[in-house]
Structures are given as C-alpha cells and as structure tokens.
Design a protein around this motif. Structure first.
Motif, PDB file in Angstrom:
ATOM      1  N   ASN A 343       0.698  -1.344   0.072  1.00  0.00           N
ATOM      2  CA  ASN A 343       0.284   0.078  -0.385  1.00  0.00           C
ATOM      3  C   ASN A 343       0.820   1.026  -0.177  1.00  0.00           C
ATOM      4  O   ASN A 343       1.121   2.182  -1.017  1.00  0.00           O
ATOM      5  CB  ASN A 343      -0.615   0.268   1.458  1.00  0.00           C
ATOM      6  CG  ASN A 343      -1.526  -0.511   1.149  1.00  0.00           C
ATOM      7  OD1 ASN A 343      -2.206  -1.433  -0.366  1.00  0.00           O
ATOM      8  ND2 ASN A 343      -2.548  -1.414   2.308  1.00  0.00           N
ATOM      9  N   HIS A 344       1.940   1.662   0.688  1.00  0.00           N
ATOM     10  CA  HIS A 344       2.555   2.620   0.887  1.00  0.00           C
ATOM     11  C   HIS A 344       3.624   2.980  -0.300  1.00  0.00           C
ATOM     12  O   HIS A 344       3.455   3.546  -0.409  1.00  0.00           O
ATOM     13  CB  HIS A 344       3.840   2.742   2.195  1.00  0.00           C
ATOM     14  CG  HIS A 344       4.396   3.804   2.455  1.00  0.00           C
ATOM     15  ND1 HIS A 344       6.104   3.785   1.890  1.00  0.00           N
ATOM     16  CD2 HIS A 344       4.350   5.020   2.352  1.00  0.00           C
ATOM     17  CE1 HIS A 344       6.433   4.954   2.342  1.00  0.00           C
ATOM     18  NE2 HIS A 344       5.176   5.602   2.430  1.00  0.00           N
ATOM     19  N   ALA A 345       3.638   1.699  -1.139  1.00  0.00           N
ATOM     20  CA  ALA A 345       4.514   2.152  -2.666  1.00  0.00           C
ATOM     21  C   ALA A 345       3.566   2.781  -3.331  1.00  0.00           C
ATOM     22  O   ALA A 345       4.158   3.730  -4.485  1.00  0.00           O
ATOM     23  CB  ALA A 345       4.589   0.828  -2.741  1.00  0.00           C
ATOM     24  N   LEU A 346       1.983   2.082  -3.443  1.00  0.00           N
ATOM     25  CA  LEU A 346       0.999   2.658  -4.622  1.00  0.00           C
ATOM     26  C   LEU A 346       0.821   4.409  -4.308  1.00  0.00           C
ATOM     27  O   LEU A 346       1.065   5.346  -4.624  1.00  0.00           O
ATOM     28  CB  LEU A 346       0.194   1.904  -4.363  1.00  0.00           C
ATOM     29  CG  LEU A 346       0.193   0.120  -4.393  1.00  0.00           C
ATOM     30  CD1 LEU A 346      -1.969   0.136  -4.610  1.00  0.00           C
ATOM     31  CD2 LEU A 346       0.114   0.321  -6.230  1.00  0.00           C
ATOM     32  N   ILE A 347       0.929   4.595  -2.035  1.00  0.00           N
ATOM     33  CA  ILE A 347       0.684   5.836  -2.268  1.00  0.00           C
ATOM     34  C   ILE A 347       1.624   6.848  -2.380  1.00  0.00           C
ATOM     35  O   ILE A 347       1.953   7.810  -2.884  1.00  0.00           O
ATOM     36  CB  ILE A 347       0.415   5.731  -0.504  1.00  0.00           C
ATOM     37  CG1 ILE A 347      -1.084   5.294  -0.465  1.00  0.00           C
ATOM     38  CG2 ILE A 347       0.123   7.068   0.108  1.00  0.00           C
ATOM     39  CD1 ILE A 347      -1.474   4.579   0.526  1.00  0.00           C
ATOM     40  N   LYS A 348       2.981   6.645  -2.177  1.00  0.00           N
ATOM     41  CA  LYS A 348       4.271   7.343  -1.433  1.00  0.00           C
ATOM     42  C   LYS A 348       4.463   8.004  -3.221  1.00  0.00           C
ATOM     43  O   LYS A 348       4.815   8.677  -3.754  1.00  0.00           O
ATOM     44  CB  LYS A 348       5.616   6.683  -1.210  1.00  0.00           C
ATOM     45  CG  LYS A 348       6.552   7.423  -0.419  1.00  0.00           C
ATOM     46  CD  LYS A 348       5.910   9.046  -0.165  1.00  0.00           C
ATOM     47  CE  LYS A 348       5.381   8.760   0.939  1.00  0.00           C
ATOM     48  NZ  LYS A 348       5.905   8.340   2.348  1.00  0.00           N
ATOM     49  N   GLY A 349       4.229   6.462  -3.977  1.00  0.00           N
ATOM     50  CA  GLY A 349       4.727   6.532  -5.880  1.00  0.00           C
ATOM     51  C   GLY A 349       4.126   7.402  -5.862  1.00  0.00           C
ATOM     52  O   GLY A 349       4.496   8.516  -6.672  1.00  0.00           O
ATOM     53  N   GLY A 350       2.676   7.278  -6.046  1.00  0.00           N
ATOM     54  CA  GLY A 350       1.494   8.758  -6.516  1.00  0.00           C
ATOM     55  C   GLY A 350       2.324   9.877  -6.002  1.00  0.00           C
ATOM     56  O   GLY A 350       2.014  11.356  -6.989  1.00  0.00           O
ATOM     57  N   LEU A 351       1.994   9.514  -4.611  1.00  0.00           N
ATOM     58  CA  LEU A 351       2.126  10.889  -4.024  1.00  0.00           C
ATOM     59  C   LEU A 351       3.585  11.903  -4.492  1.00  0.00           C
ATOM     60  O   LEU A 351       3.471  13.163  -4.759  1.00  0.00           O
ATOM     61  CB  LEU A 351       2.647  11.241  -2.727  1.00  0.00           C
ATOM     62  CG  LEU A 351       1.564  11.237  -1.461  1.00  0.00           C
ATOM     63  CD1 LEU A 351       1.400  10.387  -0.752  1.00  0.00           C
ATOM     64  CD2 LEU A 351       0.602  12.924  -1.828  1.00  0.00           C
ATOM     65  N   PHE A 352       4.267  11.243  -4.841  1.00  0.00           N
ATOM     66  CA  PHE A 352       5.614  11.948  -5.638  1.00  0.00           C
ATOM     67  C   PHE A 352       5.319  11.778  -6.288  1.00  0.00           C
ATOM     68  O   PHE A 352       5.790  12.440  -7.587  1.00  0.00           O
ATOM     69  CB  PHE A 352       6.851  11.105  -5.387  1.00  0.00           C
ATOM     70  CG  PHE A 352       7.918  11.058  -3.951  1.00  0.00           C
ATOM     71  CD1 PHE A 352       8.532  11.807  -3.875  1.00  0.00           C
ATOM     72  CD2 PHE A 352       7.943  10.268  -2.579  1.00  0.00           C
ATOM     73  CE1 PHE A 352       9.454  12.195  -2.997  1.00  0.00           C
ATOM     74  CE2 PHE A 352       9.025  10.266  -1.679  1.00  0.00           C
ATOM     75  CZ  PHE A 352       9.429  11.338  -2.081  1.00  0.00           C
ATOM     76  N   MET A 353       4.805  10.746  -7.885  1.00  0.00           N
ATOM     77  CA  MET A 353       4.582  11.644  -8.938  1.00  0.00           C
ATOM     78  C   MET A 353       3.283  13.038  -8.919  1.00  0.00           C
ATOM     79  O   MET A 353       3.426  13.829  -9.855  1.00  0.00           O
ATOM     80  CB  MET A 353       3.954  10.815  -9.324  1.00  0.00           C
ATOM     81  CG  MET A 353       4.435   9.537 -10.274  1.00  0.00           C
ATOM     82  SD  MET A 353       3.478   7.397  -9.986  1.00  0.00           S
ATOM     83  CE  MET A 353       2.992   7.881 -11.638  1.00  0.00           C
ATOM     84  N   ALA A 354       2.497  13.086  -8.163  1.00  0.00           N
ATOM     85  CA  ALA A 354       1.869  14.527  -8.165  1.00  0.00           C
ATOM     86  C   ALA A 354       3.066  15.692  -7.884  1.00  0.00           C
ATOM     87  O   ALA A 354       2.589  16.503  -8.436  1.00  0.00           O
ATOM     88  CB  ALA A 354       1.165  14.020  -7.076  1.00  0.00           C
ATOM     89  N   MET A 355       3.816  15.931  -6.875  1.00  0.00           N
ATOM     90  CA  MET A 355       4.443  16.584  -6.541  1.00  0.00           C
ATOM     91  C   MET A 355       5.517  17.071  -7.912  1.00  0.00           C
ATOM     92  O   MET A 355       5.983  17.890  -8.071  1.00  0.00           O
ATOM     93  CB  MET A 355       5.700  16.053  -5.751  1.00  0.00           C
ATOM     94  CG  MET A 355       5.242  16.049  -4.183  1.00  0.00           C
ATOM     95  SD  MET A 355       4.131  17.331  -4.440  1.00  0.00           S
ATOM     96  CE  MET A 355       5.384  18.777  -4.277  1.00  0.00           C
ATOM     97  N   GLY A 356       5.916  15.668  -9.078  1.00  0.00           N
ATOM     98  CA  GLY A 356       6.373  15.572 -10.620  1.00  0.00           C
ATOM     99  C   GLY A 356       5.378  17.018 -11.241  1.00  0.00           C
ATOM    100  O   GLY A 356       6.497  17.603 -11.423  1.00  0.00           O
ATOM    101  N   CYS A 357       4.736  16.414 -10.998  1.00  0.00           N
ATOM    102  CA  CYS A 357       3.693  17.382 -11.712  1.00  0.00           C
ATOM    103  C   CYS A 357       3.588  19.072 -11.395  1.00  0.00           C
ATOM    104  O   CYS A 357       3.999  20.005 -12.084  1.00  0.00           O
ATOM    105  CB  CYS A 357       2.287  17.390 -11.998  1.00  0.00           C
ATOM    106  SG  CYS A 357       1.626  15.973 -12.441  1.00  0.00           S
TER     107      CYS A 357
END
Lengths: 496, 123
Positions: A343-357
C-alpha cells in the motif's frame, strides 16, 4: 512454444531489463529510448502477473539457473511473497516510466535521457533480482546493481545539493552492503552453502552459535541501513528531496520496500522464526526502533518547507509501520507489514508523481511557492490529497487497511499501548498532510502559482491510476491483504 | 596455556589483519571530512572483506583446486570466485564515488564535507 517460454519466465523477469539496459545506449535517440524502455517495463510487469498467477495456483516455482541443480547452482525461487514484490515493483516501474517523458524533459538535459533509461532499467533489474533469487550471494550482487544505479540516478537531479546527497547515500549504502557481505561470508563459512533453503536446513545443525550471532548482527545492521530504519535513515531525506521527480517516485516507492523484503527473507526464511525472534528477541529490538522512527520522522516531516523532503521523512515513518508489523512475528503482524509494503509503495509513488507535476509547472516544491496551487492545478492537488488521506489511514483508502491489520496484530499480542501509539501517530500524519492541503487550497496564490497551469494528461493519468489504485485496494482488500496473508503464512512456515 | 594464547594470536593472524583493516577503513569513513579520504576508507573497509573471504576458502595443506595425480586436499575455490565479483562491485562503487567527487568539486569548489554543507546552509 508457449510452454517453453512459460518455463523460462523466472529468468526472463530479470534478464529482459538487464539486456535492455545496454540496448538503450545503442539506440541513444530520445524518441526511441523512452518508449522502448517503457515497453520493457510493461513486459516485465506482464511476466510478474503471470508468475503471481502461477504461484497462487500451483505453489512455489523453483528455477535452476543454467540447468545447475539447486544447492550447487543458483536457484531462482518465486513464492507468494516474492511474486507479490515482483508485481508491485515492476508495475510501479512501468507506470512511472510512462509518466516520465514530460517531467524528464523539464528536469534532465535531453542529451542524458538515454543514460537515464539505462540506469533506470539496471535499477529495476537489481530490485527484481533481489526479490526473485534464492541465493544469498546473488542478493548482494543484485543489491549493488540497484544501489549503484540509484546513486547515479539521484545525482541526475537538477540542483547541486543532489550531488552530496548521492555521495552520502553511496557511502552509507556501501557500508550497509558490505555489512551484508560480511554476514553472508560468515554464514557460508558455517554451512558451506549459499542456497537459502539449503542453508536454513543446515543452520539448525550448526553448533557454532557465536558465528551465527555475529552474522546475524552484521546482516541486521546492514539491512537496516539499506531500508533506512530509524536511526540509520540520515541518507534518505536529501536523496529523495533532490533527485529528479521521476527518480524520487520510482525509488521511494520501491527501493526501501525491497530492503524490507530482504529483512523478511533473512530473518524468517534463512535464520528462522525461532532463532531470530524467540532466541534473540529481534522483535524486542525492532519494535522500539520502529515506534521511535514513526514518531521522530513524522514530527520532523511536519517542520519541512520542501514538500519532497517532507514526503521523504514520512517514508522513514512508514518504514517504521512495516517493521512494527514484522516485529510482532505473528501471522497478522506480518500480514500488516507486507500489505503496508504494498500500500505504501502505491501511495508514496503516487504522491511523488503528483509532486513531479507540481515541479513541472512551478519549478519548485517549496511550500511557500505552492500556496494556492490548488486553484491552478485542481486535478494534481486532488490526487495529492487523496494520497495524503492514504498516509493518514482514512477509511476507504489503502492506508486504512494496513493500519487496521496492524492494530489487530497489536491487540492480539495485548499491545494496547502500541495500538494507542499507532493511532496517535496518525495524528502526526494528519498534521503534515493537512499543512500541504491547506496551503494549496486555502491560501492566496503565490506569484508562481498564478502563472501555473494544470499538468499535462500524460503525467496526470499515471498519477491518478496509481492513487486510484490506493482507493481500489482500500475497498477491495481480497487482492492485497489476501495475497499478503498467504505470503505471511508461507514466510512463517519457513523454507520447506 | 601459552600455547592456546599463541594459537589465537598467531594462528588466526589473518583474521586479526582483517579486523584491523576493517576498523581502520570504517574509522576513516566516519571520522574524515575529506571526500577522497572517505572513498579510500571505504576501499580499505571493502578490501578487508575480500581478505576475509579468501581466508575462508583456504584449506590448510590444500593445493590449488586443479585435479592432479597424488593430490587429495584442495582449497575451496568458491570464495575466491565470489570475491572476484565483489571486487568488481567495489571497483564500480569507487568509480561512481570518484566521479561524484569530481562533480561536487565542480559545483562547490571544495571536497571538504563541512564546507559543502556550510555553503548550502548559507544560501
């Protein structure tokens, strides 16, 4: 034909990205390299889906590399836990690389894109290799393949702080890996074998307990360094904060998780539950560290101005939850640890991707610059908020599922105090997540935020897929928690 | 009594060398602020592990592991093979570390750790 390929899937899982990496250098042209490497990542994902299906249906897959039988040759061994790790590592790698082109164009000079892809695929090779191998020395080699490429990936970061961050990571990572190497050497000295299953059988018969103790100590410290267990986490915040956004998303989602996997493998599959937890009391050592990590790192996250750095501190805290679950050494505790890994892999991956945006449009991830960004980039920040809810553990998100199972595990062991601490720590997560959400949605727009536009769809869609998945796995827990429970039970049974 | 002491001190001398090198390297990595010295410390640290593996593989009285008439005791070749891989990894680590140092020097005009962090904090 199909059957012949199917029998080779375990080795293809690792060999395909390994061979594709140098091909990137030959292709060289940016327009060719990025789609090519994304295709390779999706292919590895497809393979891991097949592997997981096969494992769930038919049980453990053992593959003899080069046809050399197990204790002498190198064995690739896919059980439920390994297949689960392979699945999310390759899946996130593929999604992140699909998302990458726009973000890379902005942050990394175009002349280096082919090198980026080479390193990315090598790093993926290492992470997948660690998960799949059943050979101790192989673990070390793959660990170094993934680590060396991630040092270089982090150094690609645009700001000069990325360089000392990468150097510090290199020094601490190498010390960690060398500790692991010493541990493996001592264990080889005792048993004369490097195959995990074979060693698990022989360790019981070995009476040189002191050597086993020393090996155990070196391995525990080495792995703890690699997975950034508090207080050995100092390399992590800068490395994640100054790496290019794409690299942060990929490494934050996968690298430390794979190190937790190594911990599980060594402590349960090789040394065995009895030796690690009942004789040595590893649980008693890990639990306070995990709890301290959760609180100290969450508190540190609240005071960060740089949001990527904040997420990095939050990662250290989340590692604490995983280790906490492991330290219970019960089926429920392990399930909680493993499902939080996912779960954390999904969440943190997604959060860092949003930060990339955000980085793409603002060229900054400082909280001050992000004021009012929610108006200009509603979709990006809505995705971020969704991920933030997952970090806190709000019901109907994936984070809730893992925290719930952890609480269950704590109560099973009469750890009411621990359960209360876990609940309290969620408040800290609430504090740092709220700080960003408040700044983004309720503050007057900053100068940069006024000029910003919504991120391109090529980046938004993968971000939403990943964060959408956290909601999906928050509602339908059969896949994530179900597989995690199977994996936990298999790990507890030990090697046959 | 004296014999056992001699055995531990002299009989295991290769292990003492390993431990001495390991601690030396580890100390340099932690205590020195100069990045090049850190890399060298890291190298010494790794080299001690190479020696350890080679020691493990030696069988006393054994010869090189090549079948020949009249020879029955062979040293174990596997640790040497393993450590060959680890040496390659060590060389790769060193080269990555040194190239990072070069770029740090370009960006900061110093390779002293405290000066680098002071520069970033001043900004």
């Amino acid at each position: 034909m199909m059957e012949a390929i199917q029998a080779q899937l375990p080795v293809l899982q690792v060999v395909i990205p390994l061979l594709a990496a140098p091909v990137c250098i030959i292709l060289r042209r940016r327009s060719l390299v990025l789609p090519f490497s994304a295709g390779v990542c999706w292919l590895t994902f497809l393979i891991s889906v097949f592997l997981l299906g096969e494992v769930l249906e038919a049980g453990v897959i053992s593959y003899a590399l080069g046809g050399w039988a197990a204790p002498w040759g190198i064995e690739y061994r896919v059980d439920a836990l390994a297949a689960f790790v392979l699945l999310f590592v390759s899946g996130i790698a593929a999604l992140v690389l699909t998302y990458a082109p726009r973000s890379l164009t902005d942050e990394v000079p175009a002349s280096r894109h082919y090198l980026f892809c080479t390193l990315y695929l090598l790093c993926l090779t290492g992470l997948l290799g660690i998960a799949i191998t059943g050979d101790l020395f192989n673990v070390f080699v793959f660990l170094e393949i993934s680590a060396l490429s991630s040092y270089a990936l982090i150094a690609l970061g645009g700001r000069r702080q990325a360089l000392p961050a990468a150097f510090q990571y290199l020094v601490m990572g190498t010390i960690g890996a060398t500790f692991i190497l010493i541990g493996i050497g001592l264990m080889y000295q005792m048993t004369g074998t490097l195959n995990m299953a074979d060693m698990a059988g022989r360790l019981a018969a070995v009476d040189g307990v002191r050597t086993a103790l020393v090996a155990f100590g070196f391995l525990t410290v080495g792995i703890a360094l690699k997975m950034a267990l508090f207080p050995l986490h100092v390399w992590l915040p800068n490395a994640y904060a100054y790496a290019p956004s794409v690299v942060s998303a990929f490494i934050a989602a996968t690298a430390t998780k794979v190190s937790v996997y190594i911990l599980l493998r060594f402590m349960f599959s090789v040394f065995g539950l009895e030796f690690s937890f009942e004789q040595l009391g590893l649980g008693r050592a890990l639990m306070p560290l995990a709890l301290a990590g959760i609180f100290v790192a969450s508190a540190a996250a609240i005071f960060q101005r740089n949001v990527k750095r904040m997420l990095a501190y939050s990662s250290v805290a989340q590692i604490g939850y995983m280790v906490l679950g492991i330290s219970f050494a019960t089926a429920t505790g392990l399930t909680g640890g493993i499902v939080h890994l996912f779960n954390h892999a999904l969440i943190k991956g997604g959060l860092f991707m949003a930060m990339g945006c955000v980085m793409l449009r603002l060229h900054s991830v400082d909280l001050d610059d992000m004021a009012g960004i929610g108006r200009a980039m509603p979709w990006t920040m809505a995705a971020w908020a969704l991920g933030g809810l997952g970090l806190i553990g709000v019901p109907a998100t994936a984070g809730f599922v893992s925290k719930w199972i952890l609480l269950e595990a704590a109560l099973e062991r009469d750890g009411v105090l621990i359960a209360i601490l876990v609940l309290l720590s969620s408040l800290l997560a609430l504090a740092y997540v709220w700080r960003v959400v408040e700044t983004a949605f309720f503050h007057e727009p900053s100068e940069r935020a006024r000029e910003a536009r919504e991120a391109p769809l090529s980046m938004l869609i993968p971000t939403w897929v990943l964060l959408g998945a956290t909601v999906f796995f928050g509602l339908y827990t059969d896949y994530s928690a179900g597989i995690a429970r199977q994996a936990a039970e298999a790990v507890l049974r030990g090697m046959p | 009594m004296t014999e056992t002491v001699l055995d531990t001190v002299l009989g295991l001398y290769n292990y003492w060398v390993v431990i001495f090198l390991m601690m030396t390297g580890f100390y340099i990595v932690i205590a020195r602020g100069n990045l090049i010295k850190k890399v060298i410390g890291l190298n010494i640290f790794q080299a001690s592990v190479f020696l350890f593996y080679i020691t493990v593989g030696k069988v006393s009285g054994g010869t090189a592991p090549i079948t020949a008439e009249g020879l029955e005791v062979y040293s174990n070749p596997l640790p040497s093979v393993l450590i060959l891989t680890a040496i390659v990894v060590g060389v790769a680590t060193t080269s990555v570390a040194l190239s990072l140092v070069v770029r740090i020097r370009e960006a900061y005009e110093t390779i002293e750790e405290d000066e680098i962090y002071a520069q970033d904090e001043a900004r």
